[in-house]
Design a protein around this motif. Sequence first.
Motif, PDB file in Angstrom:
ATOM      1  N   GLY A 132      71.488 -92.530 -37.432  1.00  0.00           N
ATOM      2  CA  GLY A 132      70.237 -91.942 -37.031  1.00  0.00           C
ATOM      3  C   GLY A 132      70.357 -90.521 -36.551  1.00  0.00           C
ATOM      4  O   GLY A 132      69.371 -89.782 -36.531  1.00  0.00           O
ATOM      5  N   HIS A 133      71.582 -90.109 -36.164  1.00  0.00           N
ATOM      6  CA  HIS A 133      71.781 -88.744 -35.680  1.00  0.00           C
ATOM      7  C   HIS A 133      72.302 -87.811 -36.775  1.00  0.00           C
ATOM      8  O   HIS A 133      72.689 -86.686 -36.501  1.00  0.00           O
ATOM      9  N   ILE A 134      72.311 -88.298 -38.029  1.00  0.00           N
ATOM     10  CA  ILE A 134      72.810 -87.505 -39.156  1.00  0.00           C
ATOM     11  C   ILE A 134      71.689 -87.295 -40.167  1.00  0.00           C
ATOM     12  O   ILE A 134      71.004 -88.246 -40.556  1.00  0.00           O
ATOM     13  N   VAL A 135      71.508 -86.054 -40.584  1.00  0.00           N
ATOM     14  CA  VAL A 135      70.547 -85.737 -41.644  1.00  0.00           C
ATOM     15  C   VAL A 135      71.330 -85.257 -42.858  1.00  0.00           C
ATOM     16  O   VAL A 135      71.834 -84.127 -42.872  1.00  0.00           O
ATOM     17  N   PRO A 136      71.517 -86.105 -43.892  1.00  0.00           N
ATOM     18  CA  PRO A 136      72.193 -85.629 -45.104  1.00  0.00           C
ATOM     19  C   PRO A 136      71.370 -84.510 -45.740  1.00  0.00           C
ATOM     20  O   PRO A 136      70.144 -84.606 -45.821  1.00  0.00           O
ATOM     21  N   LEU A 137      72.039 -83.472 -46.198  1.00  0.00           N
ATOM     22  CA  LEU A 137      71.339 -82.342 -46.804  1.00  0.00           C
ATOM     23  C   LEU A 137      71.405 -82.412 -48.328  1.00  0.00           C
ATOM     24  O   LEU A 137      70.392 -82.584 -48.985  1.00  0.00           O
ATOM     25  N   TYR A 138      72.591 -82.290 -48.888  1.00  0.00           N
ATOM     26  CA  TYR A 138      72.721 -82.416 -50.329  1.00  0.00           C
ATOM     27  C   TYR A 138      74.191 -82.569 -50.692  1.00  0.00           C
ATOM     28  O   TYR A 138      75.083 -82.227 -49.930  1.00  0.00           O
ATOM     29  N   GLU A 139      74.423 -83.108 -51.892  1.00  0.00           N
ATOM     30  CA  GLU A 139      75.773 -83.247 -52.445  1.00  0.00           C
ATOM     31  C   GLU A 139      75.875 -82.335 -53.658  1.00  0.00           C
ATOM     32  O   GLU A 139      74.906 -82.151 -54.393  1.00  0.00           O
ATOM     33  N   GLU A 140      77.056 -81.765 -53.858  1.00  0.00           N
ATOM     34  CA  GLU A 140      77.223 -80.845 -54.978  1.00  0.00           C
ATOM     35  C   GLU A 140      78.678 -80.806 -55.417  1.00  0.00           C
ATOM     36  O   GLU A 140      79.593 -81.086 -54.640  1.00  0.00           O
ATOM     37  N   PRO A 141      78.910 -80.441 -56.691  1.00  0.00           N
ATOM     38  CA  PRO A 141      80.284 -80.277 -57.170  1.00  0.00           C
ATOM     39  C   PRO A 141      80.820 -78.886 -56.859  1.00  0.00           C
ATOM     40  O   PRO A 141      80.054 -77.946 -56.623  1.00  0.00           O
ATOM     41  N   LEU A 142      82.139 -78.762 -56.852  1.00  0.00           N
ATOM     42  CA  LEU A 142      82.781 -77.456 -56.848  1.00  0.00           C
ATOM     43  C   LEU A 142      83.115 -77.104 -58.292  1.00  0.00           C
ATOM     44  O   LEU A 142      83.377 -77.997 -59.110  1.00  0.00           O
ATOM     45  N   THR A 143      83.101 -75.826 -58.613  1.00  0.00           N
ATOM     46  CA  THR A 143      83.401 -75.396 -59.971  1.00  0.00           C
ATOM     47  C   THR A 143      84.177 -74.092 -59.928  1.00  0.00           C
ATOM     48  O   THR A 143      84.213 -73.409 -58.895  1.00  0.00           O
ATOM     49  N   MET A 144      84.804 -73.757 -61.029  1.00  0.00           N
ATOM     50  CA  MET A 144      85.455 -72.457 -61.159  1.00  0.00           C
ATOM     51  C   MET A 144      84.400 -71.446 -61.571  1.00  0.00           C
ATOM     52  O   MET A 144      83.593 -71.698 -62.466  1.00  0.00           O
ATOM     53  N   PHE A 145      84.373 -70.302 -60.912  1.00  0.00           N
ATOM     54  CA  PHE A 145      83.452 -69.226 -61.284  1.00  0.00           C
ATOM     55  C   PHE A 145      84.241 -68.059 -61.870  1.00  0.00           C
ATOM     56  O   PHE A 145      85.298 -67.689 -61.345  1.00  0.00           O
ATOM     57  N   VAL A 146      83.703 -67.490 -62.943  1.00  0.00           N
ATOM     58  CA  VAL A 146      84.301 -66.317 -63.580  1.00  0.00           C
ATOM     59  C   VAL A 146      83.203 -65.281 -63.783  1.00  0.00           C
ATOM     60  O   VAL A 146      82.002 -65.589 -63.693  1.00  0.00           O
ATOM     61  N   ALA A 147      83.597 -64.050 -64.044  1.00  0.00           N
ATOM     62  CA  ALA A 147      82.614 -62.997 -64.313  1.00  0.00           C
ATOM     63  C   ALA A 147      81.837 -63.320 -65.591  1.00  0.00           C
ATOM     64  O   ALA A 147      82.336 -63.999 -66.498  1.00  0.00           O
ATOM     65  N   ALA A 148      80.601 -62.831 -65.642  1.00  0.00           N
ATOM     66  CA  ALA A 148      79.729 -63.150 -66.773  1.00  0.00           C
ATOM     67  C   ALA A 148      80.291 -62.670 -68.108  1.00  0.00           C
ATOM     68  O   ALA A 148      79.943 -63.216 -69.161  1.00  0.00           O
TER      69      ALA A 148
END
Length: 300
Positions: free
Chosen positions: A152-168
């Motif tokens: 009750g004292h926790i508000v989940p916000l969101y889940e997401e993956p990590l990824t590799m980022f490269v220049a466009a």
Amino acid sequence: MIKRTHIRQFLAVVDAGSFTRAAQRIRVTQPALSAGIAELERLAGTPLFLRNRRQIRLTEAGGRFLPLARDLDRGFRAADSFGRESEPQAAELKLGVIRSVPGELLQAIAAALRPSFAIELIENSDAELRAALGSGRIHMAITVLRPGERGGHIVPLYEEPLTMFVAADHPLVGRIEVTPDELAAETMIARRSCEFLGATSRFFTRHGVRPRFALRSESDERCLRMVAAGIGITTAPVSLAIDGIVPLKVAGYDFRRELGLIADPAWTALPDIAPRWAHGGETIGAIAAEWRQFKVDAAA
């Protein structure tokens, strides 16, 4: 007799985590602060702090004394302002935040809480924020939730993956997936705020990838801007994406994180806090749902 000065000094040490920072915060000399804490411990009849070279921690007695000190401090503040204001003052909220929380999300949460609370932000690691919550030094923390962590004292916000980022304009842009060894010649940028920094390093080491680093920084924005500039690549949660960088799927790299807001149950149960928290918690949940839909789901 325990005086208001004792309470002020005690809470300063608790909140600052050191005598040096506490003395600076309340503008007294460190010897004066140490003497005041020693006198408080004599009056209490027991040590309130465990001291060593690296950190200051509350003793068991100090932990029991802390909520009393908080109540006394609130009482002193209320007495000071009695009769001077027709409007009730906003309740104090010490909000801990890990450094990798997206700025836009933090802005929205802070804006939602601001009408009900006077907010002080404290940046730190997950471990330090959880320790601060346990000792009463902060009231809430936005951090990475552990598997199955709910309540009750926790508000989940969101889940997401990590990824590799490269220049466009990186040569690998457009590939559906690359193998770890294809990144062996790449220059890396290390986000020191990354919760999976050690795990990411071990992942690439297992695949024989030991890259050169162009930058190691606590600043997510700086790291991602340098990726956009083309001086290196990095891993990051998808919600941190900026213009000029593109996600690149790496085979076997499947780390995920779930952000949530954890509140101190004892603090949220206080009569003057409970109604504010009930409204704030619902508002934050709605903000997170919108954020997840338009930022995380779209990026993933």
